[in-house]
Design a protein around this motif. Structure first.
Motif, PDB file in Angstrom:
ATOM      1  N   ALA A  42      61.734  64.722  20.431  1.00 40.36           N
ATOM      2  CA  ALA A  42      61.604  65.369  21.738  1.00 40.36           C
ATOM      3  C   ALA A  42      60.369  66.256  21.840  1.00 40.36           C
ATOM      4  N   CYS A  43      59.802  66.662  20.706  1.00 46.47           N
ATOM      5  CA  CYS A  43      58.622  67.531  20.754  1.00 46.47           C
ATOM      6  C   CYS A  43      57.315  66.742  20.830  1.00 46.47           C
ATOM      7  N   LYS A  44      57.403  65.423  20.967  1.00 42.66           N
ATOM      8  CA  LYS A  44      56.204  64.592  21.076  1.00 42.66           C
ATOM      9  C   LYS A  44      56.285  63.725  22.339  1.00 42.66           C
ATOM     10  N   ALA A  45      55.139  63.401  22.895  1.00 38.33           N
ATOM     11  CA  ALA A  45      55.029  62.497  24.036  1.00 38.33           C
ATOM     12  C   ALA A  45      54.207  61.279  23.586  1.00 38.33           C
ATOM     13  N   LEU A  46      54.416  60.164  24.255  1.00 39.23           N
ATOM     14  CA  LEU A  46      53.713  58.934  23.902  1.00 39.23           C
ATOM     15  C   LEU A  46      52.585  58.685  24.901  1.00 39.23           C
ATOM     16  N   TYR A  47      51.384  58.457  24.371  1.00 38.05           N
ATOM     17  CA  TYR A  47      50.200  58.185  25.174  1.00 38.05           C
ATOM     18  C   TYR A  47      49.584  56.861  24.745  1.00 38.05           C
ATOM     19  N   ARG A  48      48.674  56.368  25.588  1.00 43.32           N
ATOM     20  CA  ARG A  48      47.918  55.163  25.254  1.00 43.32           C
ATOM     21  C   ARG A  48      46.461  55.427  25.607  1.00 43.32           C
ATOM     22  N   CYS A  49      45.593  55.037  24.700  1.00 40.63           N
ATOM     23  CA  CYS A  49      44.159  55.189  24.922  1.00 40.63           C
ATOM     24  C   CYS A  49      43.681  54.005  25.748  1.00 40.63           C
ATOM     25  N   THR A  50      42.946  54.275  26.817  1.00 36.93           N
ATOM     26  CA  THR A  50      42.409  53.179  27.617  1.00 36.93           C
ATOM     27  C   THR A  50      41.086  52.669  27.048  1.00 36.93           C
ATOM     28  N   GLY A  51      40.551  53.387  26.035  1.00 35.34           N
ATOM     29  CA  GLY A  51      39.334  52.940  25.374  1.00 35.34           C
ATOM     30  C   GLY A  51      39.635  51.910  24.294  1.00 35.34           C
ATOM     31  N   CYS A  52      40.418  52.302  23.287  1.00 34.65           N
ATOM     32  CA  CYS A  52      40.718  51.380  22.178  1.00 34.65           C
ATOM     33  C   CYS A  52      42.066  50.672  22.362  1.00 34.65           C
ATOM     34  N   LEU A  53      42.799  51.053  23.403  1.00 32.37           N
ATOM     35  CA  LEU A  53      44.085  50.456  23.782  1.00 32.37           C
ATOM     36  C   LEU A  53      45.221  50.752  22.800  1.00 32.37           C
ATOM     37  N   GLU A  54      45.010  51.665  21.864  1.00 35.30           N
ATOM     38  CA  GLU A  54      46.043  52.007  20.886  1.00 35.30           C
ATOM     39  C   GLU A  54      46.991  53.067  21.442  1.00 35.30           C
ATOM     40  N   ALA A 111      53.404  65.215  33.699  1.00 37.58           N
ATOM     41  CA  ALA A 111      52.413  65.989  32.949  1.00 37.58           C
ATOM     42  C   ALA A 111      51.013  65.522  33.332  1.00 37.58           C
ATOM     43  N   ARG A 112      50.090  66.434  33.426  1.00 42.55           N
ATOM     44  CA  ARG A 112      48.715  66.106  33.803  1.00 42.55           C
ATOM     45  C   ARG A 112      47.762  66.171  32.619  1.00 42.55           C
ATOM     46  N   LEU A 113      48.289  66.297  31.441  1.00 47.27           N
ATOM     47  CA  LEU A 113      47.485  66.416  30.234  1.00 47.27           C
ATOM     48  C   LEU A 113      46.881  65.069  29.860  1.00 47.27           C
ATOM     49  N   ALA A 114      45.662  65.090  29.363  1.00 50.67           N
ATOM     50  CA  ALA A 114      45.018  63.872  28.851  1.00 50.67           C
ATOM     51  C   ALA A 114      44.415  64.205  27.490  1.00 50.67           C
ATOM     52  N   PRO A 115      45.250  64.220  26.438  1.00 53.23           N
ATOM     53  CA  PRO A 115      44.715  64.555  25.110  1.00 53.23           C
ATOM     54  C   PRO A 115      43.777  63.471  24.612  1.00 53.23           C
ATOM     55  N   PRO A 116      42.788  63.840  23.818  1.00 55.31           N
ATOM     56  CA  PRO A 116      41.877  62.821  23.289  1.00 55.31           C
ATOM     57  C   PRO A 116      42.592  61.914  22.289  1.00 55.31           C
ATOM     58  N   CYS A 117      42.160  60.683  22.226  1.00 52.62           N
ATOM     59  CA  CYS A 117      42.730  59.705  21.303  1.00 52.62           C
ATOM     60  C   CYS A 117      42.418  60.123  19.863  1.00 52.62           C
TER      61      CYS A 117
END
Length: 175
Positions: free
Chosen positions: A155-167, A131-137
């Motif tokens: 299954a309807c959610k994906a896991l992301y990590r913010c590189t700003g706040c690291l959360e 996926a190429r999506l980058a949702p805002p934190c």
């Protein structure tokens, strides 16, 4: 003058609209866009039968049985002893059906709300790339986020990590 049948339909729709999604309880089925229709019909005995239509967020959604049971219980408690829950597959559910109130509830719960669903005219191309999506934190608002896993707690959610706040945070997928 509003008919008794219409009053019953309004009462049934209000009760059904309060049922929460079992996987994302900050949302009602109405806010999620899963609750499609609530009708009241006369049954063979002259009583009222409530017919509720729901649409799964994706094929094979394991929460459908719980949604059905919760709708039946809520409507029974509201005074409707006969309830039928139908599954409507067409048109398929879209993340665009999530209400603004639902999107706000997702953000308040620390989840990233989906953006607009992809528009498709014609066949859906099969792509197996990342996926190429980058949702805002949802915590700090940074646009600098990275996909950690295509699959979150459901299954309807994906896991992301913010590189700003690291959360880490979950993002509800666009469908």
């Amino acid at each position: 003058m509003v008919s008794t049948r219409e009053q019953a339909r309004e009462r049934a729709a209000e009760a059904a609209g309060q049922v929460r999604d079992p996987e994302m309880p900050m949302l009602t089925l109405a806010d999620l866009g899963v609750l499609r229709a609530v009708e009241v019909e006369r049954d063979a005995r002259g009583g009222a039968a409530v017919i509720v239509s729901i649409t799964p967020t994706y094929t094979g959604c394991p929460a459908m049985a719980t949604m059905r049971d919760d709708l039946v219980h809520r409507l029974n408690d509201a005074g409707f002893p006969r309830v039928e829950v139908r599954v409507a597959l067409s048109p398929p559910w879209s993340s665009d059906w999530i209400s603004e109130r639902g999107r706000a509830a997702l953000r308040e719960a620390g989840l990233s709300a989906p953006g607009p669903a992809p528009r498709r005219d014609g066949p859906v191309p099969l792509t197996l790339g990342p996926a190429r999506l980058a949702p805002p934190c949802p915590r700090c608002g940074s646009a600098e986020t990275r996909l950690t896993s295509e699959f979150g707690s459901t299954a309807c959610k994906a896991l992301y990590r913010c590189t700003g706040c690291l959360e880490p945070f979950e993002h509800v997928k666009e469908i």
